[in-house]
Design an enzyme around this catalytic site. Structure first.
Site, short mmCIF file in Angstrom:
data_model
loop_
_atom_site.label_atom_id
_atom_site.label_comp_id
_atom_site.label_asym_id
_atom_site.label_seq_id
_atom_site.Cartn_x
_atom_site.Cartn_y
_atom_site.Cartn_z
N GLU A 60 41.80 -19.64 -97.66
CA GLU A 60 42.21 -19.03 -96.39
C GLU A 60 43.19 -17.88 -96.57
O GLU A 60 43.08 -16.86 -95.88
CB GLU A 60 42.80 -20.10 -95.47
CG GLU A 60 41.77 -21.04 -94.86
CD GLU A 60 41.29 -22.13 -95.80
OE1 GLU A 60 40.35 -22.85 -95.44
OE2 GLU A 60 41.88 -22.25 -96.91
N HIS A 129 43.05 -32.77 -89.36
CA HIS A 129 42.07 -31.91 -88.71
C HIS A 129 42.22 -31.94 -87.20
O HIS A 129 41.26 -31.70 -86.46
CB HIS A 129 40.64 -32.34 -89.09
CG HIS A 129 40.31 -32.16 -90.53
ND1 HIS A 129 40.76 -33.03 -91.50
CD2 HIS A 129 39.58 -31.21 -91.17
CE1 HIS A 129 40.32 -32.64 -92.68
NE2 HIS A 129 39.60 -31.53 -92.51
#
Length: 326
Positions: A60, A129
């Site tokens: 990322e 998550h």
């Protein structure tokens, strides 16, 4: 009007902006061949090719940095991070480069980057998550932060974000991708600043954003039917900058406020809204503003515990009853 799913509205905005401007491109994990984890880039790889719809490695910070550099050179990248939780890995690029370069260059360099972030609690995805990170991005000078609660705004906010010369963080809720709603057939744009009154009322204001707007609307229906209470529902939708005038205007009419959010309370959106109310219209308040929020715990994986950790419409109704002495 066309009825589109939340993800279809995002896809339409992608497609229109990429067709209009060859400097718009998309990048992220699985957005190309697979069409995106939530289908929001379906078909774009076949239409625009691998140079404009780029499948990235699981890195990322690296690919966000590539997007930042491309934006500085004049491109308009739409970077998707598969889950908002993973945005922590890209914070150096966002906070130290994207957010600051315009200021540090004396206004000579812009960074028209769009960062799309699916997030929120979405049915047993576990603590790593299920993050809500709005408050993190709100605390970074130089970033804009928006969060759509409907397919209409998912389309309009993304199009406005792509055309904006500032870096814009678009936070989408994973539980809303299949939500359907009307989207105008013609092209349109949703402003990146300002609130929207989605239900007018006179007795109290329910401030909400993304999925919590739907809890607030359900609570407003119940309050009207059971108690005759007319609750105004205000969609904050642009979290950075917050619309101080719009927030104050509603409470000057209703004189009471509840902030509804899926996030935990400490240092959150609710805390900031209440600070604005104290600063802008303290003497207009008939009662202290309150927050309806998630429990301050890592989101459990267990389904029952997960549901118990986040608020719902009934919690909003209970808070309204208490606030109104009913």
């Amino acid at each position: 009007m066309a009825e589109l799913s939340y993800w279809q509205a995002i896809l339409r905005a992608h497609d229109e902006e990429m067709a209009r401007d060859p400097l718009v491109f998309a990048m992220g994990e699985d957005i190309g061949v697979a069409g995106g984890t939530y289908k929001a880039t379906t078909g774009l790889y076949a239409k625009y090719g691998e140079k404009r719809v780029i499948d990235t490695p699981i890195s990322e910070n690296s690919y966000t940095g590539i997007g930042v550099g491309a934006a500085m050179l004049g491109c308009r990248p739409i970077v998707e991070i598969m889950s908002v939780n993973f945005a922590w890995l890209a914070m150096d690029q966002l906070m130290n480069n994207a957010a600051k370069i315009h200021y540090m260059s004396g206004g000579r360099i812009r960074c028209p980057l769009v960062l799309r972030l699916p997030g929120g609690t979405a049915h047993q995805l576990g603590a790593q998550h299920s993050a809500r990170m709005e408050k993190v991005f709100m605390g970074v000078p130089g970033l804009r932060v928006v969060t759509p609660s409907s397919p209409r705004d998912a389309y309009g906010l993304l199009k406005s974000a792509v055309r904006c010369d500032d870096p814009v963080v678009v936070i989408e809720h994973e539980a809303m991708y299949n939500l359907k709603g009307e989207v105008p057939d013609e092209e349109y744009f949703t402003a990146l600043e300002g609130v929207e009154v989605v239900r007018p009322g006179k007795d109290l204001t329910l401030f909400a954003y993304n999925i919590s707007v739907h809890w607030a609307l359900a609570a407003a229906d119940k309050l009207a039917k059971e108690l005759g209470i007319a609750a105004e529902v205000v969609d904050l939708r642009a979290l950075k900058p917050l619309d101080r005038a719009g927030i104050a205007a509603s409470v000057r009419k209703t004189h009471r406020a509840i902030v509804v959010e899926e996030d935990e309370a400490p240092v959150g959106v609710g805390a900031e809204v209440i600070a604005i109310l104290n600063e802008e219209c303290f003497f207009e308040l008939d009662a202290a503003p309150v927050r309806v929020h998630a429990r301050d715990v890592p989101t459990p994986y267990n389904r029952r515990l997960e549901k118990a950790s986040i608020p719902n419409a009934d919690d909003v109704v209970a808070a309204a009853r208490k606030l109104l002495g009913r």
